[in-house]
Design an enzyme around this catalytic site. Sequence first.
Site, PDB file in Angstrom:
ATOM      1  N   ARG A  16      -4.879  -0.457  -3.311  1.00  0.00           N
ATOM      2  CA  ARG A  16      -4.414  -1.669  -3.985  1.00  0.00           C
ATOM      3  C   ARG A  16      -3.474  -2.524  -3.131  1.00  0.00           C
ATOM      4  O   ARG A  16      -3.206  -3.666  -3.448  1.00  0.00           O
ATOM      5  CB  ARG A  16      -3.737  -1.298  -5.323  1.00  0.00           C
ATOM      6  CG  ARG A  16      -4.719  -0.828  -6.379  1.00  0.00           C
ATOM      7  CD  ARG A  16      -4.034  -0.170  -7.570  1.00  0.00           C
ATOM      8  NE  ARG A  16      -3.680   1.221  -7.307  1.00  0.00           N
ATOM      9  CZ  ARG A  16      -2.944   1.981  -8.135  1.00  0.00           C
ATOM     10  NH1 ARG A  16      -2.461   1.464  -9.257  1.00  0.00           N
ATOM     11  NH2 ARG A  16      -2.685   3.234  -7.833  1.00  0.00           N
ATOM     12  N   ASN A 227       2.378   0.167  -5.572  1.00  0.00           N
ATOM     13  CA  ASN A 227       0.921   0.233  -5.435  1.00  0.00           C
ATOM     14  C   ASN A 227       0.304  -1.080  -4.990  1.00  0.00           C
ATOM     15  O   ASN A 227      -0.820  -1.099  -4.515  1.00  0.00           O
ATOM     16  CB  ASN A 227       0.287   0.659  -6.762  1.00  0.00           C
ATOM     17  CG  ASN A 227       0.803   2.019  -7.209  1.00  0.00           C
ATOM     18  OD1 ASN A 227       0.518   3.028  -6.591  1.00  0.00           O
ATOM     19  ND2 ASN A 227       1.603   2.027  -8.261  1.00  0.00           N
ATOM     20  N   LYS A 351      22.053 -10.270  28.471  1.00  0.00           N
ATOM     21  CA  LYS A 351      21.133  -9.126  28.398  1.00  0.00           C
ATOM     22  C   LYS A 351      21.664  -7.990  29.245  1.00  0.00           C
ATOM     23  O   LYS A 351      21.967  -8.203  30.424  1.00  0.00           O
ATOM     24  CB  LYS A 351      19.754  -9.559  28.908  1.00  0.00           C
ATOM     25  CG  LYS A 351      18.682  -8.534  28.722  1.00  0.00           C
ATOM     26  CD  LYS A 351      17.782  -8.414  29.935  1.00  0.00           C
ATOM     27  CE  LYS A 351      18.139  -7.203  30.750  1.00  0.00           C
ATOM     28  NZ  LYS A 351      17.300  -6.994  31.931  1.00  0.00           N
ATOM     29  N   TYR A 366      22.856 -17.702  31.444  1.00  0.00           N
ATOM     30  CA  TYR A 366      22.150 -16.434  31.276  1.00  0.00           C
ATOM     31  C   TYR A 366      22.810 -15.395  32.159  1.00  0.00           C
ATOM     32  O   TYR A 366      22.860 -15.545  33.386  1.00  0.00           O
ATOM     33  CB  TYR A 366      20.672 -16.582  31.672  1.00  0.00           C
ATOM     34  CG  TYR A 366      19.960 -15.250  31.731  1.00  0.00           C
ATOM     35  CD1 TYR A 366      19.912 -14.422  30.616  1.00  0.00           C
ATOM     36  CD2 TYR A 366      19.345 -14.813  32.909  1.00  0.00           C
ATOM     37  CE1 TYR A 366      19.289 -13.180  30.667  1.00  0.00           C
ATOM     38  CE2 TYR A 366      18.707 -13.580  32.957  1.00  0.00           C
ATOM     39  CZ  TYR A 366      18.687 -12.766  31.834  1.00  0.00           C
ATOM     40  OH  TYR A 366      18.063 -11.542  31.885  1.00  0.00           O
TER      41      TYR A 366
HETATM   42  C1  UD1 Z   1       0.029   8.749  -9.941  1.00  0.00           C
HETATM   43  C2  UD1 Z   1      -0.118   9.682 -11.146  1.00  0.00           C
HETATM   44  C3  UD1 Z   1       0.280   8.922 -12.396  1.00  0.00           C
HETATM   45  C4  UD1 Z   1       1.690   8.409 -12.264  1.00  0.00           C
HETATM   46  C5  UD1 Z   1       1.864   7.583 -10.986  1.00  0.00           C
HETATM   47  C6  UD1 Z   1       3.331   7.292 -10.763  1.00  0.00           C
HETATM   48  C7  UD1 Z   1      -1.960  11.176 -10.633  1.00  0.00           C
HETATM   49  C8  UD1 Z   1      -3.367  11.544 -10.914  1.00  0.00           C
HETATM   50  N1  UD1 Z   1      -1.494  10.117 -11.255  1.00  0.00           N
HETATM   51  O1  UD1 Z   1      -0.865   7.670 -10.096  1.00  0.00           O
HETATM   52  O2  UD1 Z   1       0.212   9.783 -13.524  1.00  0.00           O
HETATM   53  O3  UD1 Z   1       2.043   7.648 -13.392  1.00  0.00           O
HETATM   54  O4  UD1 Z   1       1.381   8.304  -9.858  1.00  0.00           O
HETATM   55  O5  UD1 Z   1       3.536   6.413  -9.701  1.00  0.00           O
HETATM   56  O6  UD1 Z   1      -1.312  11.872  -9.866  1.00  0.00           O
HETATM   57  N2  UD1 Z   1      -2.049  10.896  -2.669  1.00  0.00           N
HETATM   58  C9  UD1 Z   1      -2.420  11.846  -1.719  1.00  0.00           C
HETATM   59  N3  UD1 Z   1      -3.712  12.294  -1.702  1.00  0.00           N
HETATM   60  C10 UD1 Z   1      -4.636  11.870  -2.587  1.00  0.00           C
HETATM   61  C11 UD1 Z   1      -4.260  10.909  -3.553  1.00  0.00           C
HETATM   62  C12 UD1 Z   1      -2.966  10.446  -3.564  1.00  0.00           C
HETATM   63  O7  UD1 Z   1      -1.596  12.251  -0.893  1.00  0.00           O
HETATM   64  O8  UD1 Z   1      -5.788  12.340  -2.498  1.00  0.00           O
HETATM   65  C13 UD1 Z   1      -0.657  10.395  -2.668  1.00  0.00           C
HETATM   66  C14 UD1 Z   1      -0.528   8.910  -2.437  1.00  0.00           C
HETATM   67  O9  UD1 Z   1      -0.369   8.635  -1.061  1.00  0.00           O
HETATM   68  C15 UD1 Z   1       0.701   8.540  -3.258  1.00  0.00           C
HETATM   69  C16 UD1 Z   1       0.741   9.579  -4.351  1.00  0.00           C
HETATM   70  O10 UD1 Z   1      -0.100  10.635  -3.935  1.00  0.00           O
HETATM   71  O11 UD1 Z   1       1.889   8.619  -2.518  1.00  0.00           O
HETATM   72  C17 UD1 Z   1       0.269   9.029  -5.683  1.00  0.00           C
HETATM   73  O12 UD1 Z   1      -1.003   8.436  -5.506  1.00  0.00           O
HETATM   74  P1  UD1 Z   1      -1.348   7.046  -6.160  1.00  0.00           P
HETATM   75  O13 UD1 Z   1      -2.741   6.702  -5.781  1.00  0.00           O
HETATM   76  O14 UD1 Z   1      -0.272   6.072  -5.935  1.00  0.00           O
HETATM   77  O15 UD1 Z   1      -1.381   7.521  -7.687  1.00  0.00           O
HETATM   78  P2  UD1 Z   1      -1.209   6.583  -8.936  1.00  0.00           P
HETATM   79  O16 UD1 Z   1      -2.541   6.040  -9.294  1.00  0.00           O
HETATM   80  O17 UD1 Z   1      -0.087   5.670  -8.745  1.00  0.00           O
HETATM   81 MG    MG Z   2       1.233   5.238  -7.147  1.00  0.00          MG
END
Ligand code: UD1
Ligand code: MG
Length: 464
Positions: A16, A227, A351, A366
């Site tokens: 996003r 996000n 510098k 300078y």
């Molecule tokens: C997630 C939560 C949601 C919560 C929100 C809060 C889940 C399924 N959902 O949603 O309930 O309200 O955060 O901000 O967890 N990431 C990984 N590997 C992956 C997927 C994600 O490391 O395969 C990491 C991302 O880099 C990020 C974090 O996990 O830092 C959360 O992922 P993101 O895609 O932002 O989840 P949300 O849809 O915001």
């Molecule tokens: Mg998130």
Amino acid sequence: MNKLCVLVMAAGKGTRMKSATPKVLQPVLDRPIIDYVIRNVLSAGINQEDLAVLVGSGGEEVESHITENFPHAKIIWQHEQLGTGHAVKTARDFWSEYEKLIVLNGDLPMMKSQSLKRLISSAGENDCTVITFEAENPGAYGRIIRGKNSVSIIEHKDASPEQREIHEVNAGCYAFNVKSLLEIIDSITNKNSQHEYYITDALALMNDAEMTTGAFIMPESEMQGVNTQSELANVSREMRQEILTHWMSEGVRIVDPDTVYIGADVILSHDVTIMPNVQIWGRTRIGAGSVIGSGSILTNAEIGENVHVIAYAVIENSTLNNHVKAGPFCYIRDNTCLEEKSFAGKFVELKNSRIGEGSKVPHLSYMGDATLGHDVNIGAGSITCNYDGEHKNKTHIGNNCFIGSNTMFVAPVEVGDGSTTAAGSVITQRVPENSLGVGRARQTNIADWSLRNHNHKTTTEGDK
Ligand code: UD1
Ligand code: MG
């Protein structure tokens, strides 16, 4: 067996954000999001050795940033990003060695260490404890379903219209009992609308296994995730306001807080005055009584007490000691040091130079790779010719020297204490102590030249 470890999830695509830069490296003020998260973990008392960061999407960049800045933190690769549940599972070899596991989303730059400490101290009370917040607009956040003695989470995309009405949402911070998590983690499936493995499903699985789950609420201002670009801008605005409010409460005068930016690592003393349109970044420190004039940008600057940065000064990686004056319109960079009471004025670039106590470089000069002793005066337009096309060479000007306007110092070159250079000189060899260095062509006057040159008006014609 160590007791507690922290896993930061930073492998997600950050789709996003619509950016080529990985989400966790997007900047809030002058630092990437992930730095706030990791520093929060460290300031809650966790050692880098007990911290792991999951990387994946844009992982090389994230990894090299982390190894450079937090060299003892572990990096764990999640090569395919199949969701947060998959992410936690991928790191199992790391956390299964511990008793308790804290999992944090990598996109929570506003979270405070007090909240993290509370989560840490609640670890063990339940098999899983999560942090929630009351979202003004719950949007895409996971909704909190509270049972009698339990909590579960339903993702927005999987929620019914009634569930979407719930404003209490999941912040993305979890404290797990490792033994309990190991029992249920393989039961997390991707049977949901996004075909992802959700860590949030761990709670329902634990409830079904008669384990305990709980939650506590923190303010939305701390718990908002980043996000989208507009969420990034919001968070940056709030972070900026928080930092400004903090420094004002410490006695800093910020004349127009709407136009001033101060990074999170900056340290200011009381009675510092910040004029409008100033930016202060990096590890800049400013001592008491100093004034930073309008339009100035300071990065990693060490500013003493009662320094006056007049206006429109750009200062990078340099030191200005007590009572220095600088500006307007100067550029001071690359380990320059202005000793006490010295001065760099209008259209001056310094510098990698040391300007001795009480010395002045007032206009259009300078000084590069130069050292100036104390009480030197540099005439307007003087320049160190420090670069011969291959190497940078040094200029040394002794104490109490008076440098005539438009002197060129062809480096490497030295001027002894107490010496003077004649205006317009090109100094190519050492000027000994207490001498006058003259390095210019003698003037010749050609009599009646104008009378013989018909294209030129004579003084008599001009008077008519
Ligand atoms: C997630 C939560 C949601 C919560 C929100 C809060 C889940 C399924 N959902 O949603 O309930 O309200 O955060 O901000 O967890 N990431 C990984 N590997 C992956 C997927 C994600 O490391 O395969 C990491 C991302 O880099 C990020 C974090 O996990 O830092 C959360 O992922 P993101 O895609 O932002 O989840 P949300 O849809 O915001
Ligand atoms: Mg998130």
